[in-house]
Design a protein around this motif. Structure first.
Motif, PDB file in Angstrom:
ATOM      1  N   ARG A 135       0.850  -0.902  -0.288  1.00 53.70           N
ATOM      2  CA  ARG A 135      -0.321  -0.190  -0.207  1.00 53.70           C
ATOM      3  C   ARG A 135       0.698   1.281   0.053  1.00 53.70           C
ATOM      4  O   ARG A 135       0.305   1.866  -0.477  1.00 53.70           O
ATOM      5  CB  ARG A 135      -0.497  -0.182   0.914  1.00 53.70           C
ATOM      6  N   ALA A 136       1.526   1.261   0.587  1.00 59.12           N
ATOM      7  CA  ALA A 136       3.280   2.079   0.474  1.00 59.12           C
ATOM      8  C   ALA A 136       3.202   2.943  -0.715  1.00 59.12           C
ATOM      9  O   ALA A 136       3.180   3.691  -1.596  1.00 59.12           O
ATOM     10  CB  ALA A 136       3.675   2.113   1.330  1.00 59.12           C
ATOM     11  N   ALA A 137       3.515   1.966  -1.387  1.00 58.22           N
ATOM     12  CA  ALA A 137       4.177   1.879  -2.967  1.00 58.22           C
ATOM     13  C   ALA A 137       2.677   2.875  -3.597  1.00 58.22           C
ATOM     14  O   ALA A 137       3.139   3.048  -4.721  1.00 58.22           O
ATOM     15  CB  ALA A 137       4.491   0.625  -3.384  1.00 58.22           C
ATOM     16  N   MET A 138       1.823   1.954  -3.665  1.00 56.80           N
ATOM     17  CA  MET A 138       0.282   2.891  -3.970  1.00 56.80           C
ATOM     18  C   MET A 138       0.753   3.981  -3.814  1.00 56.80           C
ATOM     19  O   MET A 138       0.167   4.348  -4.742  1.00 56.80           O
ATOM     20  CB  MET A 138      -0.646   1.412  -3.628  1.00 56.80           C
ATOM     21  N   SER A 139       0.519   4.695  -2.803  1.00 54.39           N
ATOM     22  CA  SER A 139       0.443   5.117  -2.522  1.00 54.39           C
ATOM     23  C   SER A 139       1.544   6.580  -3.698  1.00 54.39           C
ATOM     24  O   SER A 139       1.043   7.317  -3.487  1.00 54.39           O
ATOM     25  CB  SER A 139       0.734   5.928  -0.677  1.00 54.39           C
ATOM     26  N   ARG A 140       2.617   6.009  -3.061  1.00 55.20           N
ATOM     27  CA  ARG A 140       3.880   6.870  -3.737  1.00 55.20           C
ATOM     28  C   ARG A 140       3.408   7.648  -5.422  1.00 55.20           C
ATOM     29  O   ARG A 140       3.868   8.395  -5.780  1.00 55.20           O
ATOM     30  CB  ARG A 140       5.450   5.819  -3.466  1.00 55.20           C
ATOM     31  N   SER A 141       3.215   6.027  -6.347  1.00 53.54           N
ATOM     32  CA  SER A 141       1.977   5.915  -7.290  1.00 53.54           C
ATOM     33  C   SER A 141       1.242   7.258  -7.166  1.00 53.54           C
ATOM     34  O   SER A 141       1.453   7.682  -8.666  1.00 53.54           O
ATOM     35  CB  SER A 141       2.072   4.651  -7.848  1.00 53.54           C
ATOM     36  N   LEU A 142       0.503   7.335  -6.653  1.00 53.74           N
ATOM     37  CA  LEU A 142      -0.527   7.921  -7.130  1.00 53.74           C
ATOM     38  C   LEU A 142      -0.835   9.366  -6.547  1.00 53.74           C
ATOM     39  O   LEU A 142      -0.900  10.420  -7.743  1.00 53.74           O
ATOM     40  CB  LEU A 142      -1.832   7.816  -6.023  1.00 53.74           C
ATOM     41  N   ASP A 143       0.391   9.307  -5.461  1.00 56.47           N
ATOM     42  CA  ASP A 143       1.228  10.503  -5.741  1.00 56.47           C
ATOM     43  C   ASP A 143       1.846  10.795  -6.432  1.00 56.47           C
ATOM     44  O   ASP A 143       2.128  12.494  -6.594  1.00 56.47           O
ATOM     45  CB  ASP A 143       1.675  10.578  -4.249  1.00 56.47           C
ATOM     46  N   ASN A 144       2.728  10.219  -7.482  1.00 57.37           N
ATOM     47  CA  ASN A 144       2.969  10.765  -8.105  1.00 57.37           C
ATOM     48  C   ASN A 144       2.383  11.060  -9.761  1.00 57.37           C
ATOM     49  O   ASN A 144       2.988  11.729 -10.556  1.00 57.37           O
ATOM     50  CB  ASN A 144       4.651   8.886  -8.651  1.00 57.37           C
TER      51      ASN A 144
END
Length: 143
Positions: free
Chosen positions: A6-15
């Motif tokens: 989920r942390a990687a998903m969040s970073r991807s969305l923020d990107n």
């Protein structure tokens, strides 16, 4: 089981969205409303963008997004659509985000929580959306 954490998903969305967006992300987006799913071709019963009686796409700026959490990134506040001049010929069941630079490249889409009906002239509807990874959010529940 999710492919990514989920942390990687969040970073991807923020990107892709918001003030921390990366260099390949759009500077802004247009929020559009559809009668039906815009990912399904029209000839197969898919979505068609709402038209007429004051309907117009709404600009979504980077500052309009909250930081992503657990693979889920909502707008900070609902977006106000322009005043309507009469009844919309169709209801809106889905939303889509288009690239603010060209207005034709769809970045994301999803269903509204309920069908939106505009029955006459007046203040435009308020719409709240969120982008998310399907494997982070299940059973239509927000994290």
């Amino acid at each position: 089981m999710p492919i990514r954490d989920r942390a990687a998903m969040s970073r991807s969305l923020d990107n892709d969205y918001g003030t921390t967006r990366g260099p390949n992300a759009a500077d802004s987006h247009f929020l559009a409303l559809f009668d039906g799913d815009p990912m399904v071709p029209l000839e197969d019963g898919g979505g068609e963008e709402v038209v007429g009686n004051g309907y117009a796409r709404v600009t979504v700026l980077p500052a309009d997004w909250s930081p992503a959490t657990d693979g889920y990134k909502p707008l900070t506040t609902p977006k106000q659509f322009p005043n309507t001049t009469g009844e919309w010929p169709t209801g809106a069941s889905h939303w889509a985000l288009f690239d603010g630079a060209d207005g034709t490249t769809m970045w994301d889409c999803g269903p509204l929580t309920e069908v939106l009906e505009v029955t006459g002239a007046g203040a435009g509807p308020m719409v709240s959306i969120a982008v998310f990874y399907d494997d982070a959010v299940s059973n239509d529940e927000e994290p």
